[in-house]
Write a protein that holds these residues in place. Structure first.
Motif, PDB file in Angstrom:
ATOM      1  N   GLN A  77      35.758 -30.433  41.886  1.00 51.87           N
ATOM      2  CA  GLN A  77      36.842 -31.380  41.007  1.00 51.87           C
ATOM      3  C   GLN A  77      36.404 -31.575  39.866  1.00 51.87           C
ATOM      4  O   GLN A  77      37.298 -31.961  38.865  1.00 51.87           O
ATOM      5  N   SER A  78      34.940 -31.349  39.260  1.00 56.03           N
ATOM      6  CA  SER A  78      34.643 -31.675  38.202  1.00 56.03           C
ATOM      7  C   SER A  78      33.632 -30.688  37.236  1.00 56.03           C
ATOM      8  O   SER A  78      33.056 -30.890  36.209  1.00 56.03           O
ATOM      9  N   LEU A  79      32.997 -29.701  37.993  1.00 53.88           N
ATOM     10  CA  LEU A  79      31.940 -29.012  37.538  1.00 53.88           C
ATOM     11  C   LEU A  79      32.388 -28.123  36.567  1.00 53.88           C
ATOM     12  O   LEU A  79      33.439 -27.563  36.887  1.00 53.88           O
ATOM     13  N   GLY A  80      31.855 -28.228  35.360  1.00 55.64           N
ATOM     14  CA  GLY A  80      32.274 -27.534  34.120  1.00 55.64           C
ATOM     15  C   GLY A  80      33.135 -28.700  33.317  1.00 55.64           C
ATOM     16  O   GLY A  80      33.276 -28.298  32.126  1.00 55.64           O
ATOM     17  N   ALA A  81      33.693 -29.823  33.716  1.00 54.01           N
ATOM     18  CA  ALA A  81      34.360 -30.883  33.089  1.00 54.01           C
ATOM     19  C   ALA A  81      33.676 -31.962  32.720  1.00 54.01           C
ATOM     20  O   ALA A  81      33.728 -32.616  31.705  1.00 54.01           O
ATOM     21  N   TYR A  82      32.688 -31.960  33.741  1.00 46.78           N
ATOM     22  CA  TYR A  82      31.951 -33.519  33.602  1.00 46.78           C
ATOM     23  C   TYR A  82      30.333 -33.176  33.877  1.00 46.78           C
ATOM     24  O   TYR A  82      29.964 -32.338  34.641  1.00 46.78           O
ATOM     25  N   PRO A  83      29.600 -33.952  33.109  1.00 48.82           N
ATOM     26  CA  PRO A  83      28.064 -33.448  33.180  1.00 48.82           C
ATOM     27  C   PRO A  83      27.518 -33.785  34.645  1.00 48.82           C
ATOM     28  O   PRO A  83      27.909 -34.826  35.114  1.00 48.82           O
ATOM     29  N   LEU A  84      26.585 -32.936  34.930  1.00 46.94           N
ATOM     30  CA  LEU A  84      25.951 -33.027  36.253  1.00 46.94           C
ATOM     31  C   LEU A  84      24.622 -32.639  35.883  1.00 46.94           C
ATOM     32  O   LEU A  84      24.419 -31.480  35.621  1.00 46.94           O
ATOM     33  N   ASP A  85      23.830 -33.533  36.111  1.00 48.77           N
ATOM     34  CA  ASP A  85      22.259 -33.078  36.184  1.00 48.77           C
ATOM     35  C   ASP A  85      21.675 -33.089  37.475  1.00 48.77           C
ATOM     36  O   ASP A  85      21.407 -33.958  38.246  1.00 48.77           O
ATOM     37  N   ILE A  86      21.331 -31.964  37.983  1.00 50.92           N
ATOM     38  CA  ILE A  86      20.857 -31.605  39.235  1.00 50.92           C
ATOM     39  C   ILE A  86      19.499 -32.104  39.393  1.00 50.92           C
ATOM     40  O   ILE A  86      19.194 -32.597  40.658  1.00 50.92           O
ATOM     41  N   THR A  87      18.892 -32.417  38.464  1.00 48.41           N
ATOM     42  CA  THR A  87      17.359 -32.643  38.631  1.00 48.41           C
ATOM     43  C   THR A  87      17.409 -34.335  38.741  1.00 48.41           C
ATOM     44  O   THR A  87      16.589 -34.827  39.535  1.00 48.41           O
ATOM     45  N   LYS A  88      18.427 -34.965  38.279  1.00 49.25           N
ATOM     46  CA  LYS A  88      18.687 -36.391  38.343  1.00 49.25           C
ATOM     47  C   LYS A  88      19.028 -36.451  39.935  1.00 49.25           C
ATOM     48  O   LYS A  88      18.640 -37.518  40.780  1.00 49.25           O
ATOM     49  N   LEU A  89      20.138 -35.705  40.384  1.00 48.56           N
ATOM     50  CA  LEU A  89      20.986 -36.085  41.698  1.00 48.56           C
ATOM     51  C   LEU A  89      20.046 -35.672  42.725  1.00 48.56           C
ATOM     52  O   LEU A  89      19.884 -36.090  43.874  1.00 48.56           O
ATOM     53  N   GLN A  90      19.076 -34.743  42.661  1.00 46.76           N
ATOM     54  CA  GLN A  90      18.369 -33.900  43.655  1.00 46.76           C
ATOM     55  C   GLN A  90      19.111 -33.802  45.012  1.00 46.76           C
ATOM     56  O   GLN A  90      18.337 -34.363  46.264  1.00 46.76           O
TER      57      GLN A  90
END
Length: 96
Positions: free
Chosen positions: A49-62
Motif C-alpha cells: 500500500q505504500s512502498l514507493g510513496a512513503y519512506p521505509l527503512d529496512i535497517t530500522k525495521l529489521q
C-alpha cells in the motif's frame, strides 16, 4: 495498540501492512517489529500500500520478510512483486 496486545509468546508470525488500505492510517512498524522479535515471532512487512510513496527503512525495521506488489506506487506492470528475505533466512532456509 490492538496489534501489539495480540502478540505474545504463542505468536509465530506477525504479518502486517504499514497502513490501512481504506483510510491510510499508519501502523507503527518499529514497535510491532520489536515486540515480534521479543517473543521470537517472524516479522513480515506487507508494504504494497505504500512502498514507493512513503519512506521505509529496512535497517530500522529489521523484518524477516518484506513483500510488495509493484503496480501501485512503484509503477510496475501488473503481476510484478518484490520480496526481501533477511540474511538469516537466506543462509539456512530456516531460523534457529
Amino acid at each position: 495498540q490492538a496489534i501489539l496486545e495480540a502478540i505474545n509468546e504463542n505468536t509465530a508470525v506477525v504479518s502486517v501492512p504499514n497502513c490501512h488500505w481504506t483510510d491510510g492510517s499508519l501502523v507503527d512498524f518499529e514497535k510491532i517489529g520489536e515486540k515480534a522479535r521479543a517473543v521470537g515471532a517472524a516479522f513480515v512487512v506487507v508494504a504494497s500500500q505504500s512502498l514507493g510513496a512513503y519512506p521505509l527503512d529496512i535497517t530500522k525495521l529489521q523484518p524477516d520478510f518484506l513483500v510488495a506488489t509493484g503496480y501501485k506506487w512503484l509503477f510496475c506492470p501488473y503481476t510484478l512483486c518484490f520480496m526481501y528475505v533477511a540474511p538469516k533466512w537466506q543462509e539456512t532456509g530456516n531460523a534457529d
